[in-house]
Design a protein around this motif. Structure first.
Motif, PDB file in Angstrom:
ATOM      1  N   PRO A 183      33.010  27.597 -37.680  1.00 32.75           N
ATOM      2  CA  PRO A 183      31.727  27.430 -38.371  1.00 32.75           C
ATOM      3  C   PRO A 183      31.098  26.063 -38.182  1.00 32.75           C
ATOM      4  O   PRO A 183      29.877  25.922 -38.337  1.00 32.75           O
ATOM      5  CB  PRO A 183      32.094  27.670 -39.836  1.00 32.75           C
ATOM      6  N   ALA A 184      31.875  25.065 -37.831  1.00 27.51           N
ATOM      7  CA  ALA A 184      31.325  23.724 -37.696  1.00 27.51           C
ATOM      8  C   ALA A 184      30.841  23.423 -36.284  1.00 27.51           C
ATOM      9  O   ALA A 184      29.828  22.737 -36.098  1.00 27.51           O
ATOM     10  CB  ALA A 184      32.368  22.690 -38.111  1.00 27.51           C
ATOM     11  N   PHE A 185      31.536  23.944 -35.257  1.00 29.61           N
ATOM     12  CA  PHE A 185      31.231  23.557 -33.876  1.00 29.61           C
ATOM     13  C   PHE A 185      30.640  24.699 -33.043  1.00 29.61           C
ATOM     14  O   PHE A 185      30.057  24.440 -31.990  1.00 29.61           O
ATOM     15  CB  PHE A 185      32.490  23.024 -33.201  1.00 29.61           C
ATOM     16  N   LEU A 186      30.824  25.937 -33.470  1.00 33.02           N
ATOM     17  CA  LEU A 186      30.230  27.093 -32.773  1.00 33.02           C
ATOM     18  C   LEU A 186      30.573  27.090 -31.271  1.00 33.02           C
ATOM     19  O   LEU A 186      29.710  27.256 -30.413  1.00 33.02           O
ATOM     20  CB  LEU A 186      28.712  27.121 -32.968  1.00 33.02           C
ATOM     21  N   GLY A 187      31.829  26.915 -30.993  1.00 36.07           N
ATOM     22  CA  GLY A 187      32.270  26.893 -29.597  1.00 36.07           C
ATOM     23  C   GLY A 187      32.249  25.485 -29.017  1.00 36.07           C
ATOM     24  O   GLY A 187      32.352  24.479 -29.724  1.00 36.07           O
ATOM     25  N   GLY A 188      32.104  25.423 -27.711  1.00 31.97           N
ATOM     26  CA  GLY A 188      32.149  24.122 -27.036  1.00 31.97           C
ATOM     27  C   GLY A 188      33.573  23.777 -26.627  1.00 31.97           C
ATOM     28  O   GLY A 188      34.458  24.631 -26.498  1.00 31.97           O
ATOM     29  N   ASN A 189      33.830  22.483 -26.449  1.00 33.23           N
ATOM     30  CA  ASN A 189      35.159  22.035 -26.038  1.00 33.23           C
ATOM     31  C   ASN A 189      35.405  20.615 -26.521  1.00 33.23           C
ATOM     32  O   ASN A 189      34.464  19.901 -26.933  1.00 33.23           O
ATOM     33  CB  ASN A 189      35.336  22.130 -24.524  1.00 33.23           C
ATOM     34  N   ALA A 190      36.647  20.219 -26.450  1.00 37.96           N
ATOM     35  CA  ALA A 190      37.058  18.859 -26.825  1.00 37.96           C
ATOM     36  C   ALA A 190      38.015  18.341 -25.762  1.00 37.96           C
ATOM     37  O   ALA A 190      38.766  19.113 -25.146  1.00 37.96           O
ATOM     38  CB  ALA A 190      37.714  18.848 -28.197  1.00 37.96           C
ATOM     39  N   LEU A 209      53.707   3.666 -28.820  1.00 39.09           N
ATOM     40  CA  LEU A 209      52.246   3.727 -28.916  1.00 39.09           C
ATOM     41  C   LEU A 209      51.876   5.143 -28.505  1.00 39.09           C
ATOM     42  O   LEU A 209      51.847   5.487 -27.336  1.00 39.09           O
ATOM     43  CB  LEU A 209      51.602   2.704 -27.978  1.00 39.09           C
ATOM     44  N   ASN A 210      51.616   5.991 -29.509  1.00 42.01           N
ATOM     45  CA  ASN A 210      51.502   7.426 -29.262  1.00 42.01           C
ATOM     46  C   ASN A 210      50.105   7.883 -28.883  1.00 42.01           C
ATOM     47  O   ASN A 210      49.955   8.939 -28.255  1.00 42.01           O
ATOM     48  CB  ASN A 210      51.964   8.203 -30.499  1.00 42.01           C
ATOM     49  N   LYS A 211      49.088   7.123 -29.247  1.00 39.08           N
ATOM     50  CA  LYS A 211      47.726   7.569 -28.940  1.00 39.08           C
ATOM     51  C   LYS A 211      46.830   6.354 -28.744  1.00 39.08           C
ATOM     52  O   LYS A 211      46.618   5.571 -29.654  1.00 39.08           O
ATOM     53  CB  LYS A 211      47.186   8.442 -30.074  1.00 39.08           C
ATOM     54  N   LEU A 212      46.312   6.230 -27.531  1.00 40.34           N
ATOM     55  CA  LEU A 212      45.385   5.155 -27.196  1.00 40.34           C
ATOM     56  C   LEU A 212      44.448   5.694 -26.125  1.00 40.34           C
ATOM     57  O   LEU A 212      44.881   5.988 -25.010  1.00 40.34           O
ATOM     58  CB  LEU A 212      46.131   3.920 -26.673  1.00 40.34           C
ATOM     59  N   GLY A 213      43.169   5.852 -26.468  1.00 36.53           N
ATOM     60  CA  GLY A 213      42.243   6.405 -25.485  1.00 36.53           C
ATOM     61  C   GLY A 213      40.923   6.812 -26.120  1.00 36.53           C
ATOM     62  O   GLY A 213      40.491   6.233 -27.125  1.00 36.53           O
ATOM     63  N   TRP A 214      40.285   7.813 -25.517  1.00 38.15           N
ATOM     64  CA  TRP A 214      38.969   8.257 -25.951  1.00 38.15           C
ATOM     65  C   TRP A 214      38.992   9.754 -26.202  1.00 38.15           C
ATOM     66  O   TRP A 214      39.716  10.509 -25.525  1.00 38.15           O
ATOM     67  CB  TRP A 214      37.919   7.937 -24.882  1.00 38.15           C
ATOM     68  N   THR A 215      38.182  10.174 -27.162  1.00 38.35           N
ATOM     69  CA  THR A 215      38.031  11.588 -27.507  1.00 38.35           C
ATOM     70  C   THR A 215      36.582  11.999 -27.291  1.00 38.35           C
ATOM     71  O   THR A 215      35.657  11.226 -27.613  1.00 38.35           O
ATOM     72  CB  THR A 215      38.426  11.840 -28.971  1.00 38.35           C
ATOM     73  N   ALA A 216      36.407  13.185 -26.753  1.00 32.72           N
ATOM     74  CA  ALA A 216      35.060  13.737 -26.555  1.00 32.72           C
ATOM     75  C   ALA A 216      35.003  15.115 -27.198  1.00 32.72           C
ATOM     76  O   ALA A 216      35.925  15.919 -27.019  1.00 32.72           O
ATOM     77  CB  ALA A 216      34.728  13.832 -25.070  1.00 32.72           C
ATOM     78  N   ILE A 217      33.937  15.377 -27.958  1.00 35.23           N
ATOM     79  CA  ILE A 217      33.709  16.695 -28.551  1.00 35.23           C
ATOM     80  C   ILE A 217      32.314  17.157 -28.135  1.00 35.23           C
ATOM     81  O   ILE A 217      31.316  16.464 -28.395  1.00 35.23           O
ATOM     82  CB  ILE A 217      33.822  16.663 -30.085  1.00 35.23           C
ATOM     83  N   ASN A 218      32.255  18.298 -27.477  1.00 35.85           N
ATOM     84  CA  ASN A 218      30.988  18.894 -27.052  1.00 35.85           C
ATOM     85  C   ASN A 218      30.781  20.171 -27.864  1.00 35.85           C
ATOM     86  O   ASN A 218      31.386  21.208 -27.579  1.00 35.85           O
ATOM     87  CB  ASN A 218      31.016  19.207 -25.551  1.00 35.85           C
ATOM     88  N   SER A 219      29.964  20.081 -28.891  1.00 37.50           N
ATOM     89  CA  SER A 219      29.735  21.223 -29.784  1.00 37.50           C
ATOM     90  C   SER A 219      28.866  22.273 -29.115  1.00 37.50           C
ATOM     91  O   SER A 219      28.122  21.994 -28.164  1.00 37.50           O
ATOM     92  CB  SER A 219      29.072  20.748 -31.083  1.00 37.50           C
ATOM     93  N   GLY A 220      28.972  23.515 -29.644  1.00 36.12           N
ATOM     94  CA  GLY A 220      28.125  24.589 -29.149  1.00 36.12           C
ATOM     95  C   GLY A 220      26.682  24.418 -29.585  1.00 36.12           C
ATOM     96  O   GLY A 220      26.346  23.584 -30.444  1.00 36.12           O
ATOM     97  N   SER A 221      25.842  25.211 -28.987  1.00 35.16           N
ATOM     98  CA  SER A 221      24.413  25.120 -29.288  1.00 35.16           C
ATOM     99  C   SER A 221      24.155  25.464 -30.752  1.00 35.16           C
ATOM    100  O   SER A 221      24.629  26.477 -31.270  1.00 35.16           O
ATOM    101  CB  SER A 221      23.636  26.084 -28.381  1.00 35.16           C
ATOM    102  N   GLY A 222      23.383  24.577 -31.422  1.00 37.53           N
ATOM    103  CA  GLY A 222      23.012  24.791 -32.812  1.00 37.53           C
ATOM    104  C   GLY A 222      24.111  24.525 -33.799  1.00 37.53           C
ATOM    105  O   GLY A 222      23.988  24.920 -34.977  1.00 37.53           O
ATOM    106  N   ALA A 223      25.185  23.850 -33.411  1.00 38.91           N
ATOM    107  CA  ALA A 223      26.303  23.591 -34.316  1.00 38.91           C
ATOM    108  C   ALA A 223      25.929  22.569 -35.374  1.00 38.91           C
ATOM    109  O   ALA A 223      25.248  21.577 -35.082  1.00 38.91           O
ATOM    110  CB  ALA A 223      27.503  23.097 -33.520  1.00 38.91           C
ATOM    111  N   PRO A 224      26.341  22.770 -36.629  1.00 35.64           N
ATOM    112  CA  PRO A 224      26.056  21.788 -37.671  1.00 35.64           C
ATOM    113  C   PRO A 224      26.831  20.486 -37.510  1.00 35.64           C
ATOM    114  O   PRO A 224      26.432  19.458 -38.072  1.00 35.64           O
ATOM    115  CB  PRO A 224      26.453  22.515 -38.953  1.00 35.64           C
TER     116      PRO A 224
END
Length: 414
Positions: A183-190, A209-224
Protein backbone atom coordinates in the motif's frame (compact mmCIF):
# COMPACT_ATOMS: atom_id res chain seq x y z
CA UNK A 1 157.17 -81.16 -54.96
CA UNK A 2 155.18 -83.31 -52.68
CA UNK A 3 156.90 -81.67 -49.69
CA UNK A 4 155.78 -78.24 -50.93
CA UNK A 5 152.08 -79.22 -51.26
CA UNK A 6 152.11 -80.67 -47.74
CA UNK A 7 153.53 -77.48 -46.36
CA UNK A 8 150.82 -75.32 -47.99
CA UNK A 9 148.07 -77.58 -46.68
CA UNK A 10 149.48 -77.44 -43.19
CA UNK A 11 149.57 -73.62 -43.21
CA UNK A 12 145.92 -73.48 -44.50
CA UNK A 13 144.73 -75.80 -41.75
CA UNK A 14 146.32 -73.64 -39.05
CA UNK A 15 144.66 -70.47 -40.32
CA UNK A 16 141.27 -72.24 -40.58
CA UNK A 17 141.39 -73.37 -36.99
CA UNK A 18 142.38 -69.87 -35.88
CA UNK A 19 139.38 -68.30 -37.70
CA UNK A 20 136.92 -70.81 -36.19
CA UNK A 21 137.89 -69.94 -32.60
CA UNK A 22 137.43 -66.19 -33.12
CA UNK A 23 134.08 -64.39 -32.01
CA UNK A 24 131.53 -63.96 -34.78
CA UNK A 25 130.67 -60.42 -35.85
CA UNK A 26 127.80 -58.62 -33.91
CA UNK A 27 124.75 -57.06 -35.61
CA UNK A 28 124.07 -54.57 -32.70
CA UNK A 29 126.40 -53.21 -30.02
CA UNK A 30 124.81 -52.38 -26.63
CA UNK A 31 127.77 -50.35 -25.47
CA UNK A 32 129.34 -50.40 -22.05
CA UNK A 33 127.17 -51.15 -19.03
CA UNK A 34 126.51 -48.17 -16.72
CA UNK A 35 124.76 -47.77 -13.32
CA UNK A 36 121.03 -46.76 -13.36
CA UNK A 37 121.79 -43.36 -11.82
CA UNK A 38 124.05 -42.42 -14.64
CA UNK A 39 122.60 -40.79 -17.71
CA UNK A 40 122.54 -43.28 -20.57
CA UNK A 41 123.93 -42.56 -23.89
CA UNK A 42 121.50 -41.95 -26.64
CA UNK A 43 120.30 -45.34 -27.91
CA UNK A 44 120.80 -46.29 -31.42
CA UNK A 45 117.00 -46.52 -31.92
CA UNK A 46 115.22 -43.65 -30.14
CA UNK A 47 111.91 -45.55 -30.07
CA UNK A 48 113.40 -48.40 -28.04
CA UNK A 49 114.17 -47.65 -24.36
CA UNK A 50 116.50 -49.74 -22.26
CA UNK A 51 114.78 -52.36 -20.13
CA UNK A 52 116.33 -50.84 -17.00
CA UNK A 53 114.01 -47.75 -17.33
CA UNK A 54 110.70 -49.61 -16.96
CA UNK A 55 108.92 -48.39 -13.73
CA UNK A 56 108.28 -50.76 -10.88
CA UNK A 57 104.67 -52.05 -10.58
CA UNK A 58 102.49 -50.03 -8.08
CA UNK A 59 102.12 -51.46 -4.62
CA UNK A 60 99.06 -53.59 -3.98
CA UNK A 61 96.03 -51.77 -2.38
CA UNK A 62 94.74 -53.37 0.75
CA UNK A 63 90.92 -53.66 0.70
CA UNK A 64 89.12 -53.99 4.02
CA UNK A 65 85.59 -55.38 3.61
CA UNK A 66 82.88 -54.08 6.01
CA UNK A 67 81.58 -56.34 8.66
CA UNK A 68 78.64 -58.42 7.53
CA UNK A 69 75.33 -57.57 9.16
CA UNK A 70 72.53 -60.01 8.85
CA UNK A 71 69.18 -58.48 7.67
CA UNK A 72 66.47 -57.69 10.20
CA UNK A 73 63.97 -60.48 10.67
CA UNK A 74 60.81 -60.15 8.56
CA UNK A 75 57.72 -58.88 10.40
CA UNK A 76 54.35 -59.02 8.61
CA UNK A 77 52.27 -55.79 8.41
CA UNK A 78 49.46 -55.21 10.88
CA UNK A 79 46.29 -55.37 8.79
CA UNK A 80 44.12 -54.34 11.74
CA UNK A 81 45.22 -50.70 11.47
CA UNK A 82 42.58 -48.65 9.67
CA UNK A 83 43.87 -45.56 7.81
CA UNK A 84 42.24 -42.23 8.61
CA UNK A 85 40.46 -41.27 5.40
CA UNK A 86 38.68 -38.23 6.83
CA UNK A 87 39.17 -34.94 5.06
CA UNK A 88 39.12 -33.33 8.52
CA UNK A 89 41.81 -35.30 10.45
CA UNK A 90 42.19 -34.76 14.17
CA UNK A 91 45.26 -32.65 14.95
CA UNK A 92 48.21 -34.31 16.69
CA UNK A 93 49.05 -33.28 20.19
CA UNK A 94 51.75 -30.82 19.11
CA UNK A 95 50.02 -29.25 16.12
CA UNK A 96 46.73 -27.76 15.03
CA UNK A 97 44.94 -27.98 11.66
CA UNK A 98 45.91 -25.17 9.35
CA UNK A 99 42.65 -25.52 7.45
CA UNK A 100 40.00 -28.03 6.40
CA UNK A 101 42.37 -29.53 3.83
CA UNK A 102 44.07 -31.75 6.38
CA UNK A 103 47.32 -29.74 6.43
CA UNK A 104 48.87 -29.19 9.85
CA UNK A 105 51.56 -26.87 11.00
CA UNK A 106 53.51 -26.80 14.30
CA UNK A 107 51.77 -25.17 17.19
CA UNK A 108 53.28 -21.83 18.19
CA UNK A 109 52.64 -21.64 21.88
CA UNK A 110 53.92 -18.09 22.04
CA UNK A 111 51.40 -16.82 19.48
CA UNK A 112 48.38 -14.90 20.67
CA UNK A 113 46.43 -16.37 17.75
CA UNK A 114 46.71 -19.80 19.33
CA UNK A 115 46.50 -18.68 22.94
CA UNK A 116 43.51 -20.13 24.75
CA UNK A 117 42.23 -17.57 27.23
CA UNK A 118 39.00 -16.62 28.86
CA UNK A 119 37.15 -13.49 27.82
CA UNK A 120 38.63 -11.28 30.55
CA UNK A 121 42.22 -12.20 29.68
CA UNK A 122 41.56 -11.62 25.97
CA UNK A 123 40.19 -8.12 26.60
CA UNK A 124 43.06 -7.35 28.98
CA UNK A 125 45.69 -8.39 26.47
CA UNK A 126 43.94 -6.40 23.76
CA UNK A 127 44.48 -3.14 25.65
CA UNK A 128 47.86 -4.18 27.04
CA UNK A 129 49.47 -6.71 24.70
CA UNK A 130 52.02 -9.01 26.21
CA UNK A 131 50.53 -9.16 29.71
CA UNK A 132 49.75 -12.85 29.39
CA UNK A 133 51.41 -14.37 26.34
CA UNK A 134 53.47 -12.27 23.95
CA UNK A 135 51.14 -11.30 21.13
CA UNK A 136 51.81 -11.43 17.43
CA UNK A 137 50.10 -8.58 15.58
CA UNK A 138 49.94 -10.53 12.34
CA UNK A 139 48.14 -13.34 14.16
CA UNK A 140 45.83 -10.86 15.85
CA UNK A 141 44.40 -9.65 12.56
CA UNK A 142 44.44 -12.96 10.68
CA UNK A 143 41.18 -14.81 10.10
CA UNK A 144 40.56 -18.04 11.97
CA UNK A 145 41.59 -20.63 9.35
CA UNK A 146 40.87 -23.71 11.44
CA UNK A 147 37.35 -23.80 9.94
CA UNK A 148 38.03 -23.02 6.28
CA UNK A 149 35.60 -25.69 5.14
CA UNK A 150 32.75 -23.35 6.21
CA UNK A 151 31.39 -20.58 4.02
CA UNK A 152 29.70 -17.32 4.97
CA UNK A 153 25.95 -17.00 4.33
CA UNK A 154 24.66 -14.91 1.43
CA UNK A 155 21.06 -13.85 2.09
CA UNK A 156 19.99 -11.58 4.98
CA UNK A 157 23.53 -10.25 4.66
CA UNK A 158 23.39 -7.52 7.33
CA UNK A 159 22.09 -9.73 10.15
CA UNK A 160 23.19 -13.29 9.29
CA UNK A 161 26.63 -13.35 10.93
CA UNK A 162 29.38 -15.95 10.42
CA UNK A 163 30.49 -17.26 13.86
CA UNK A 164 34.19 -17.25 12.94
CA UNK A 165 36.60 -14.42 13.72
CA UNK A 166 37.36 -13.04 10.25
CA UNK A 167 39.34 -10.25 8.66
CA UNK A 168 37.78 -9.39 5.32
CA UNK A 169 36.23 -6.83 3.00
CA UNK A 170 32.95 -7.85 1.36
CA UNK A 171 31.29 -5.73 -1.36
CA UNK A 172 27.55 -6.46 -1.67
CA UNK A 173 24.92 -5.64 -4.24
CA UNK A 174 21.26 -6.55 -3.88
CA UNK A 175 18.12 -5.69 -5.78
CA UNK A 176 14.61 -6.60 -4.75
CA UNK A 177 11.19 -6.19 -6.32
CA UNK A 178 8.44 -4.59 -4.23
CA UNK A 179 5.00 -6.22 -4.55
CA UNK A 180 2.38 -4.22 -6.44
CA UNK A 181 0.04 -4.91 -3.52
CA UNK A 182 2.22 -2.94 -1.11
CA UNK A 183 0.00 0.00 0.00
CA UNK A 184 2.88 2.41 0.49
CA UNK A 185 5.05 1.79 -2.60
CA UNK A 186 2.67 0.20 -5.15
CA UNK A 187 5.41 -1.91 -6.68
CA UNK A 188 8.77 -0.67 -7.89
CA UNK A 189 12.09 -1.93 -6.56
CA UNK A 190 14.76 -1.30 -3.95
CA UNK A 191 18.53 -1.65 -4.14
CA UNK A 192 21.57 -1.64 -1.89
CA UNK A 193 25.17 -1.24 -2.99
CA UNK A 194 27.93 -1.05 -0.42
CA UNK A 195 30.22 -3.26 1.60
CA UNK A 196 30.94 -4.99 4.86
CA UNK A 197 34.25 -5.24 6.72
CA UNK A 198 35.45 -7.36 9.61
CA UNK A 199 38.59 -7.36 11.73
CA UNK A 200 39.71 -10.39 13.74
CA UNK A 201 41.71 -9.71 16.88
CA UNK A 202 42.98 -13.16 17.77
CA UNK A 203 40.97 -16.27 17.12
CA UNK A 204 37.99 -15.25 19.27
CA UNK A 205 37.35 -11.52 19.31
CA UNK A 206 36.39 -9.51 16.21
CA UNK A 207 34.88 -6.20 15.16
CA UNK A 208 32.22 -6.07 12.46
CA UNK A 209 30.97 -3.39 10.08
CA UNK A 210 27.79 -4.98 8.77
CA UNK A 211 26.27 -2.23 6.65
CA UNK A 212 27.98 0.67 4.92
CA UNK A 213 26.69 1.97 1.60
CA UNK A 214 23.71 3.46 -0.21
CA UNK A 215 20.06 2.49 -0.51
CA UNK A 216 17.77 3.28 -3.42
CA UNK A 217 13.97 2.94 -3.44
CA UNK A 218 12.05 3.39 -6.69
CA UNK A 219 8.34 3.51 -5.86
CA UNK A 220 5.58 2.58 -8.27
CA UNK A 221 3.55 5.14 -10.11
CA UNK A 222 1.27 7.15 -7.82
CA UNK A 223 2.70 5.65 -4.62
CA UNK A 224 2.07 7.63 -1.41
CA UNK A 225 5.60 6.86 -0.19
CA UNK A 226 8.21 8.66 -2.28
CA UNK A 227 11.53 7.01 -3.01
CA UNK A 228 15.05 8.23 -3.61
CA UNK A 229 18.74 7.41 -3.22
CA UNK A 230 20.59 8.15 0.00
CA UNK A 231 23.24 6.95 2.42
CA UNK A 232 22.15 3.90 4.43
CA UNK A 233 21.98 3.58 8.17
CA UNK A 234 25.24 2.35 9.71
CA UNK A 235 25.35 -1.08 11.34
CA UNK A 236 28.41 -2.12 13.32
CA UNK A 237 29.32 -4.16 16.38
CA UNK A 238 31.58 -6.72 18.05
CA UNK A 239 31.60 -10.49 18.33
CA UNK A 240 33.21 -13.04 20.65
CA UNK A 241 33.72 -16.64 19.51
CA UNK A 242 33.27 -18.55 22.76
CA UNK A 243 33.10 -22.05 21.22
CA UNK A 244 35.92 -23.43 19.03
CA UNK A 245 35.68 -27.23 18.94
CA UNK A 246 38.14 -27.97 16.13
CA UNK A 247 37.96 -31.77 16.46
CA UNK A 248 34.14 -31.71 16.54
CA UNK A 249 34.05 -29.19 13.63
CA UNK A 250 31.75 -26.92 15.64
CA UNK A 251 31.92 -23.20 16.41
CA UNK A 252 29.73 -20.67 18.21
CA UNK A 253 29.79 -16.92 18.83
CA UNK A 254 27.78 -14.19 20.54
CA UNK A 255 27.78 -10.54 19.55
CA UNK A 256 25.93 -7.27 19.47
CA UNK A 257 25.14 -4.84 16.65
CA UNK A 258 24.32 -1.15 16.84
CA UNK A 259 22.00 0.25 14.17
CA UNK A 260 22.76 3.93 13.83
CA UNK A 261 20.14 5.84 11.76
CA UNK A 262 22.55 8.25 10.06
CA UNK A 263 21.17 7.83 6.52
CA UNK A 264 18.71 9.73 4.36
CA UNK A 265 14.98 10.15 5.10
CA UNK A 266 13.86 9.43 1.52
CA UNK A 267 14.88 5.78 1.94
CA UNK A 268 13.91 5.48 5.64
CA UNK A 269 17.46 5.27 6.98
CA UNK A 270 17.02 7.95 9.66
CA UNK A 271 14.28 6.44 11.80
CA UNK A 272 14.55 7.13 15.54
CA UNK A 273 17.83 7.21 17.41
CA UNK A 274 19.28 3.69 17.87
CA UNK A 275 18.59 -0.06 17.87
CA UNK A 276 20.67 -2.56 19.84
CA UNK A 277 20.75 -6.08 18.41
CA UNK A 278 22.27 -8.90 20.50
CA UNK A 279 22.60 -12.19 18.65
CA UNK A 280 23.93 -15.72 18.81
CA UNK A 281 25.61 -17.52 15.88
CA UNK A 282 26.45 -21.21 15.51
CA UNK A 283 28.09 -23.47 12.89
CA UNK A 284 28.55 -27.24 12.54
CA UNK A 285 30.01 -29.53 9.86
CA UNK A 286 28.55 -33.04 9.72
CA UNK A 287 27.48 -36.00 7.55
CA UNK A 288 30.87 -36.42 5.89
CA UNK A 289 30.99 -38.82 2.95
CA UNK A 290 33.30 -39.25 -0.02
CA UNK A 291 30.80 -37.20 -2.03
CA UNK A 292 30.95 -34.21 0.33
CA UNK A 293 29.66 -32.96 3.67
CA UNK A 294 27.04 -30.60 5.08
CA UNK A 295 27.65 -27.25 6.78
CA UNK A 296 24.95 -25.78 9.01
CA UNK A 297 24.83 -22.16 10.19
CA UNK A 298 22.31 -20.23 12.26
CA UNK A 299 22.06 -16.69 13.59
CA UNK A 300 19.29 -15.69 15.99
CA UNK A 301 18.85 -12.21 17.43
CA UNK A 302 16.53 -9.49 18.66
CA UNK A 303 16.43 -5.82 17.67
CA UNK A 304 15.62 -3.51 20.62
CA UNK A 305 14.79 0.11 19.83
CA UNK A 306 15.94 2.70 22.36
CA UNK A 307 12.90 4.86 21.52
CA UNK A 308 9.30 4.43 20.39
CA UNK A 309 9.94 5.41 16.77
CA UNK A 310 11.68 2.26 15.56
CA UNK A 311 10.13 -1.21 15.23
CA UNK A 312 11.27 -4.10 17.44
CA UNK A 313 11.64 -7.53 15.84
CA UNK A 314 12.98 -11.02 16.43
CA UNK A 315 14.79 -12.87 13.63
CA UNK A 316 16.40 -16.24 12.97
CA UNK A 317 18.26 -17.26 9.80
CA UNK A 318 19.31 -20.79 8.80
CA UNK A 319 21.91 -21.90 6.26
CA UNK A 320 22.67 -25.36 4.84
CA UNK A 321 25.30 -26.00 2.16
CA UNK A 322 26.93 -29.03 0.55
CA UNK A 323 30.72 -29.04 0.23
CA UNK A 324 30.95 -30.98 -3.04
CA UNK A 325 33.43 -33.88 -2.78
CA UNK A 326 35.00 -32.05 0.20
CA UNK A 327 36.97 -29.95 -2.25
CA UNK A 328 36.19 -26.77 -0.27
CA UNK A 329 35.44 -24.97 -3.51
CA UNK A 330 31.85 -25.51 -4.72
CA UNK A 331 29.02 -24.91 -2.24
CA UNK A 332 25.39 -25.04 -3.40
CA UNK A 333 23.24 -23.66 -0.58
CA UNK A 334 19.74 -23.06 0.73
CA UNK A 335 18.84 -20.49 3.38
CA UNK A 336 15.74 -19.48 5.35
CA UNK A 337 14.97 -16.32 7.32
CA UNK A 338 12.12 -15.63 9.72
CA UNK A 339 11.26 -12.10 10.93
CA UNK A 340 8.69 -11.64 13.69
CA UNK A 341 7.71 -8.01 14.41
CA UNK A 342 7.15 -7.67 18.13
CA UNK A 343 6.37 -3.98 18.61
CA UNK A 344 5.28 -1.43 15.99
CA UNK A 345 7.03 1.86 15.58
CA UNK A 346 5.45 5.30 15.49
CA UNK A 347 7.55 7.05 12.84
CA UNK A 348 5.43 6.31 9.72
CA UNK A 349 1.73 5.28 9.29
CA UNK A 350 2.52 3.09 6.26
CA UNK A 351 1.51 -0.35 7.49
CA UNK A 352 4.61 -2.05 6.02
CA UNK A 353 8.15 -2.81 7.16
CA UNK A 354 11.50 -3.12 5.43
CA UNK A 355 12.98 -6.10 7.25
CA UNK A 356 16.84 -5.86 7.07
CA UNK A 357 16.81 -3.19 4.34
CA UNK A 358 15.12 -0.40 6.34
CA UNK A 359 13.57 0.04 9.78
CA UNK A 360 10.65 2.19 8.63
CA UNK A 361 9.16 2.43 12.12
CA UNK A 362 5.71 1.82 10.70
CA UNK A 363 2.52 1.53 12.70
CA UNK A 364 0.26 -1.54 12.73
CA UNK A 365 2.99 -4.14 12.04
CA UNK A 366 3.27 -5.68 15.52
CA UNK A 367 2.48 -9.40 15.45
CA UNK A 368 3.19 -9.82 11.75
CA UNK A 369 5.90 -12.11 10.37
CA UNK A 370 7.90 -12.65 7.20
CA UNK A 371 9.30 -16.02 6.20
CA UNK A 372 11.68 -16.20 3.23
CA UNK A 373 13.74 -18.87 1.50
CA UNK A 374 16.83 -18.55 -0.70
CA UNK A 375 18.80 -20.79 -3.03
CA UNK A 376 22.26 -20.00 -4.33
CA UNK A 377 25.89 -20.96 -4.40
CA UNK A 378 29.27 -19.84 -3.18
CA UNK A 379 32.49 -20.52 -5.09
CA UNK A 380 35.99 -20.21 -3.62
CA UNK A 381 38.73 -19.20 -6.02
CA UNK A 382 40.83 -19.63 -2.89
CA UNK A 383 40.21 -19.04 0.79
CA UNK A 384 41.27 -15.43 0.21
CA UNK A 385 38.80 -14.69 -2.61
CA UNK A 386 35.24 -15.96 -2.91
CA UNK A 387 32.03 -15.06 -4.67
CA UNK A 388 28.46 -15.88 -3.69
CA UNK A 389 24.95 -15.28 -5.00
CA UNK A 390 21.43 -16.15 -3.87
CA UNK A 391 17.87 -15.72 -5.12
CA UNK A 392 15.45 -15.04 -2.25
CA UNK A 393 11.68 -15.24 -2.31
CA UNK A 394 8.81 -15.15 0.27
CA UNK A 395 7.39 -18.41 1.62
CA UNK A 396 4.53 -16.82 3.53
CA UNK A 397 1.56 -14.70 2.49
CA UNK A 398 2.94 -11.55 4.11
CA UNK A 399 5.51 -10.01 1.71
CA UNK A 400 5.78 -6.34 2.81
CA UNK A 401 8.59 -4.87 0.66
CA UNK A 402 10.04 -8.11 -0.74
CA UNK A 403 8.53 -9.87 -3.72
CA UNK A 404 11.91 -11.41 -4.55
CA UNK A 405 15.56 -10.42 -4.06
CA UNK A 406 18.83 -11.18 -5.82
CA UNK A 407 22.08 -10.79 -3.82
CA UNK A 408 25.67 -11.11 -4.99
CA UNK A 409 28.81 -10.53 -2.96
CA UNK A 410 32.58 -10.89 -3.25
CA UNK A 411 34.89 -11.62 -0.33
CA UNK A 412 38.55 -10.67 0.07
CA UNK A 413 39.70 -12.42 3.23
CA UNK A 414 43.01 -12.39 5.12
Amino acid sequence: MLRSLFGVATIGLIFGLAGASAEPPRAVSLGCPRPLSAAPEAPVDADVLPAAFEPDPPPAIKVIAPAYDSPAPFSPPDFNIQPNTSRYPAPPADSFPDNGYGVTRPKKKESGFLHRTNFGEEIGEFFNPGTGVEKNWRSWFQSDHCFDYFISPVSNSFLFEDPRALTEVRPIFMIQAIPNSNPAFLGGNAEFFGLQARLAIGERFSLTLNKLGWTAINSGSGAPAPGGVAFSELQMGAKYTFLRAVDARMIGAAGVLFHLPVGGPSVYQDTGSLSIVPYFSFGKNFFETRFGSLNFLNTTGYSFATDSFRTDYFYSSFHLDWDIANLHRYYPLIEFSWFQYIRSGTAQPLGTEGRDLANIGSTDVGGRANFHGAVGMRYKFSEASQVGFAFEYPLSGRRDMLNYRFTIDFIWRY
